[in-house]
Design an enzyme around this catalytic site. Structure first.
Site: not given
Length: 1084
Positions: A422, A981, A985
């Site tokens: 990400d 995080d 995700d």
């Protein structure tokens, strides 16, 4: 008296009357038995007929009756355990060479150890579940009193009271709040990872419930008809109907979700709608995938090979013994061959051989080591402890060390081939700072972004050179350096540059410096009216909640739905538009309109909030100003807002759009700011349509609401735009560079726009010097041509999808042919070779431009003049002129390149090595790829030949889908790792071979779902390159040693058995015989 509950009948649905029930008063109540969710409020006994699930939740892997069989199943997933069990069964036979206890005890020890570990982990889950299910909550007893109950005893229809700071025990319909006008503030960090507060507001008709008058609570009766339980956290539709027949639409603003918490509000009253596993948080939960390392699977294959060797040795033993007994059995008197037992009877040589083979399976059992599995578990636990104690992976700022949750994957860390990451909060800090803005066609803001600093460090023009731009000659305009941008904004200032190092106005969320605007100086600018409107829009168009001392602006903090929204409100405060209070209908602001002006308190009436969504990509508010003007204020993505502009009054759209592109090129997140002045008659008509749309049930409600919102938002006028910087985490560029040098491919999956993602890629070294970019996007000329064709020819939605899918296929095929011209080995090219081959980048750009515009080589003449990018002083080219004439049908792109007569093209085709490539693709193209198996294969072929992949504008669902696709494409011999995080995700982390979560500001959902948790991205380098290598090397050496040891023991036993004529006599005494021998010796 017979009382019937009246049911509201809408245009799209109606209740189906199936049966009658009696309530507590003996009155008949007509109930519905259709598929919709129906709730009798404050009468939970009537809801028993629907048999809703209880409010007890469980995250356990096992139940009490399934624990033993399922835990044994988990143990027997290892191939060796089947052999150990078979050998233990053979040890019960009278011909076994070893005592049964010496075989059964190790097997029982290993099985019990594994079962106890499963039991310990499941008991931890049970204790956690029990702690949650036993939480207390105040529940209405039906007589106007509130009694304390445990969560697990709640039922659908119960009315509960939740206090400030407490979690909601179930999915509740908000009835009343101690906050003004029925509002409350909710934190949903456990659901979506967002730490920002959300506003929820009860219907005005229920505000009085929960007041000091207990009679109102006791007499409250209503029915709720809503959608069935589902996993959508952001949607909810239903109706609240009262006995008098009045019905009110309810939506997400009235729903309080389980596991979210009440904040900054005294208390709320709500009715239970969904319980237990019907709640949205439980609907979103999924069982943790069972991951096994490649080493474990390889070990299973080795065990099968060793078992084959064991069978060979045992068969040899049986055959040789049978032949020997048949030929010489009568002369071997010491074996007592004439006894009735068949072990050495010459008359039963075949049976003797079979028994000897079974005997050999136990005798040579050393070849399959049962102690290896125990040793592996112990070593992995010690390795996990070493990782967690590593001070170089400890973050003192957050007091977070590395955490290991799946020690069985330790060795996989050293074998990672591809990283899927990400961006926001993982590569960046998720700390948004207001950095630049464009107002009235003038750009403001000084300083250097991290992207600009990285570009200067690498001596690169911002954005590099694109292989798939819509027009190559626009490249120099799209990718300008920060010097050009700064020179355009400085005007007549001395030396054209200001220093932002000592910015007194800097605070969290605000890193802007430009003396023309700060300190109230904006009031002296020529476009001061536009500036005033711009910052007033920033101060009003949001859903942020102020938290702090009203009289101390520096202490005021804003809880917003996103960090960049909070940064915009902070920016407005710094420029004299201090937002300090909000109610559901009013916004309070303290305005200072000049450097010496006195603050003036103003109230703005908030009429409507058209909320942001991933589909709308914008948010708007309708506000009545103090002077009576009615304005719609809007902020959103430029790609969306530009389509809603008034064709007769676009404002400063051209200049602002140019500035926003420049902001995106230097790594800033951009928004377009616009407004529209409304007439009273226009607003009244629209408000009626909007309320009617909100009253619609089902999925059509969202569609009609969005259509109504778009209707009022058309005809906007641009005021300006904003640029917000999301800073990189410390050490990210260096870590990415070292991981790339280690041969690891890195993918970034982000929701940002393509320009921003590309330049963040340069800043974090994902895109590097000498790397060529292959861009596949649906925002180019080809996609617009398809849309124009669809409008002209009246194509259906399916036909449009097929056209766009074909466009994506052509782009991927052209990209694949480009990277397949040579053996692609990106990591084998040295920097000096890249410098010497820099001219090929220009040639690639020239050649690829033609098929970027049409999907293949253009059939019409086109002329492109490309300035070559020369990275070495020894090789410099002025320009390359390429004319592409009409090509014959069926000619491939590679053939067309070979037909080029320039020496550079021939050199390109005949090179023995290849440049590094980076594929950049947007979410819309990915949607077509993920929906077609052929495109998936083509996409993977291109990606696996690229050093870096950048996926832009992707949704959380697409992240997980891409991860599963990569995992499948890499096969069993290469591994992918996902790192993120946020809660968005989690799917990606669970789908990868190894999942790493970052304990960042977006909550702990990713870290909880991951196999490993770290505090900063830079720690991933040490986790993989140091601990991963150590774990893989040490475990591999240990396994090799174990098999070396067992091979010695097994083959020595076989060798010694040859001297005993394969009679099955053990060379090594087992434990029981050894202890018996010692006892006999002591007796003597």
């Amino acid at each position: 008296m017979v009382r019937r509950t009246r049911f509201w009948k809408g245009k799209k649905w109606q209740f189906a009357v199936k049966q009658q029930q009696q309530n507590d008063d003996g009155d008949d109540v007509v109930v519905s038995t259709d598929d919709s969710h129906f709730v009798f409020c404050n009468r939970p006994a009537l809801n028993a007929q629907f048999r809703y699930v209880t409010n007890m939740t469980s995250t356990r892997k096992y139940s009490w009756w399934s624990f033993l069989p399922r835990s044994l199943f988990e143990q027997y997933r290892r191939a060796a355990y089947w052999y150990f069990t078979a050998m233990a069964a053979l040890s019960l036979a009278p011909f076994s060479p070893y005592n049964r206890f010496s075989v059964w005890l190790p097997l029982a020890f290993v099985l019990i150890l594994g079962i106890l570990r499963e039991l310990w982990e499941d008991l931890r889950r049970y204790r956690g579940d029990n702690l949650v299910n036993s939480r207390p909550v105040l529940v209405h007893d039906g007589e106007g009193h509130l009694l304390e109950k445990q969560w697990k005893h709640l039922c659908v229809g119960d009315i509960v009271k939740v206090m400030d700071g407490d979690y909601f025990p179930a999915d509740l319909l908000l009835l009343s709040s101690t906050g003004p006008e029925g509002i409350c503030y909710v934190e949903t960090m456990n659901l979506d990872g967002e730490t920002n507060l959300k506003v929820r507001q009860a219907l005005q008709v229920t505000w009085a419930i929960g007041s000091k008058d207990e009679g109102l609570l006791r007499k409250f009766e209503a029915n709720v008809k809503c959608e069935d339980p589902n996993a959508s956290l952001y949607t909810f539709a239903g109706l609240l109907e009262f006995p008098d027949g009045e019905a009110y639409p309810i939506g997400p603003s009235q729903l309080l979700l389980r596991d979210s918490s009440l904040q900054n509000t005294g208390s709320v009253i709500g009715v239970v709608i969904y319980t237990g596993h019907d709640t949205k948080v439980m609907q979103n939960s999924s069982p943790v995938p069972s991951k096994r390392s490649r080493l474990d699977r390889s070990l299973d294959r080795v065990i099968w090979v060793m078992f084959a060797v064991l069978l060979t040795l045992s068969s040899t033993t049986g055959i040789v013994l049978g032949l020997w007994i048949k030929n010489e059995g009568t002369s071997v008197w010491y074996l007592q061959p004439r006894l009735s037992d068949p072990y050495f009877n010459p008359a039963q040589a075949v049976i003797a051989g079979i028994i000897s083979s079974l005997n050999g399976l136990v005798l040579y059992g050393y070849l399959i080591p049962i102690s290896l599995y125990v040793s592996l578990e112990v070593v992995r636990v010690l390795q996990a402890a070493l990782m967690m104690q590593d001070v170089q992976m400890y973050d003192p700022a957050t007091d977070k060390p590395c955490r290991v949750k799946s020690a069985g994957l330790n060795e996989e860390l050293g074998q990672v081939d591809t990283i899927l990451s990400d961006k926001t909060g993982t590569l960046t800090c998720n700390q948004m700072d207001f950095f630049r803005c464009s107002i009235g066609g003038v750009s403001y803001g000084k300083g250097t972004t991290e992207v600009e600093a990285s570009a200067a460090r690498l001596s690169l023009p911002l954005g590099g050179a694109s292989l798939f731009p819509d027009a190559i000659n626009q490249e120099s305009q799209l990718y300008k350096t920060s010097k050009i941008l700064d020179s355009a904004t400085t005007g007549n200032m001395t030396n054209g540059v200001e220093s932002a190092d000592h910015n007194l106005f800097k605070e969290k969320g605000f890193n802007f410096y430009d003396a023309r605007l700060l300190g109230g100086n904006w009031a002296t600018e020529e476009n001061s009216q536009s500036i005033e409107l711009f910052f007033r829009i920033l101060a009003l168009c949001h859903t942020a909640i102020p938290d702090g001392n009203v009289d101390n602006p520096s202490s005021m903090r804003y809880r917003a739905e996103s960090p960049d929204e909070a940064a915009l409100v902070v920016a407005a405060k710094q420029f004299g538009f201090y937002f300090y209070k909000r109610t559901p209908t009013t916004l309070y602001m303290r305005e200072t309109l000049g450097p010496k002006a006195q603050p003036v308190d103003c109230k703005y009436q908030l009429l409507n909030v058209l909320e942001f969504s991933s589909a709308r990509k914008r948010m708007s508010v309708i506000v009545r100003f103090p002077d009576g003007k009615l304005l719609l204020l809007c902020k959103g993505a430029d790609s969306v807002v530009l389509q809603l502009l008034d064709p007769n009054n676009k404002g400063f759209s051209t200049q602002t759009n140019t500035h926003l592109k420049q902001y995106g090129e230097v790594g800033l997140r951009t928004l377009l700011i616009a407004y529209k002045e409304l007439k009273e008659e226009e607003y009244i008509i629209w408000q009626a349509k909007f309320e009617e749309a909100r009253s619609t049930m089902g999925r059509e409600r969202d569609i009609r609401t969005e259509e109504a919102a778009e209707e009022i938002e058309r005809g906007l006028t641009v005021v300006g735009g904003t640029g917000v910087e999301d800073k990189l985490q410390a050490g990210v560029p260096e870590s990415v560079d070292r991981l790339a040098k280690a041969g690891i491919k890195i993918w970034v999956l982000t929701g940002d726009k393509m320009e921003t993602a590309i330049n963040i890629g340069y800043a974090c070294s994902l895109l590097r010097q000498g790397m060529d970019k292959l861009i596949v996007s649906m925002e180019g000329v080809e996609a617009r041509n398809v849309e124009e064709k669809a409008q002209r020819d009246g194509l259906s939605r399916n036909e449009i999808s097929k056209e766009l899918q074909s466009l994506v296929r052509r782009k991927l095929e052209d990209a694949l042919q480009l990277v397949q011209m040579h053996n692609v080995k990106p990591q084998e090219v040295s920097n000096s070779e890249r410098h010497q081959l820099s001219f090929s980048s220009s040639l690639h750009s020239a050649l690829s431009h033609s098929f970027s515009r049409t999907g293949s080589l253009s059939e019409s003449q086109s002329q492109n003049s490309i300035m070559s990018r020369t990275l070495s002083s020894s090789l410099q080219m002025s320009s390359i002129q390429n004319r592409h004439k009409k090509s014959s049908s069926g000619q491939t792109f590679t053939q067309k390149i070979k037909n080029q007569e320039s020496p550079e093209a021939k050199t390109l085709v005949n090179m023995d090595y290849e440049l590094e490539y980076a594929l950049i693709i947007d979410g819309q193209s990915l949607a077509y790829i993920l929906g077609d198996n052929g495109l998936q294969e083509l996409f993977l072929q291109v990606c696996l030949k690229c050093a870096s992949v950048l996926c832009c504008r992707v949704s959380p669902r697409q992240k997980a889908q891409v991860t599963r696709l990569v995992k499948k494409g890499l096969g069993q011999h290469r591994l992918c790792l996902a790192i993120g995080d946020g809660a968005n995700d989690v799917g990606m982390i669970q789908a990868a071979n190894v999942g790493v979560g970052i304990t960042g500001v977006e909550g702990a959902q990713a870290a909880m779902a991951a196999d490993y948790a770290i505090a900063q991205f830079r720690f991933l380098e040490r986790l993989l390159l140091v601990h991963g290598r150590w774990c893989y090397r040490r475990i591999s050496l240990m396994i090799l040693y174990f098999f070396y040891k067992v091979c010695l023991l097994g083959f020595v036993s076989f060798y010694s058995n040859t001297f005993a004529h394969f009679s099955g006599q053990p060379l090594y005494l087992d434990c029981s015989k050894l202890s018996r021998s010692r006892g006999d010796m002591q007796g003597l």
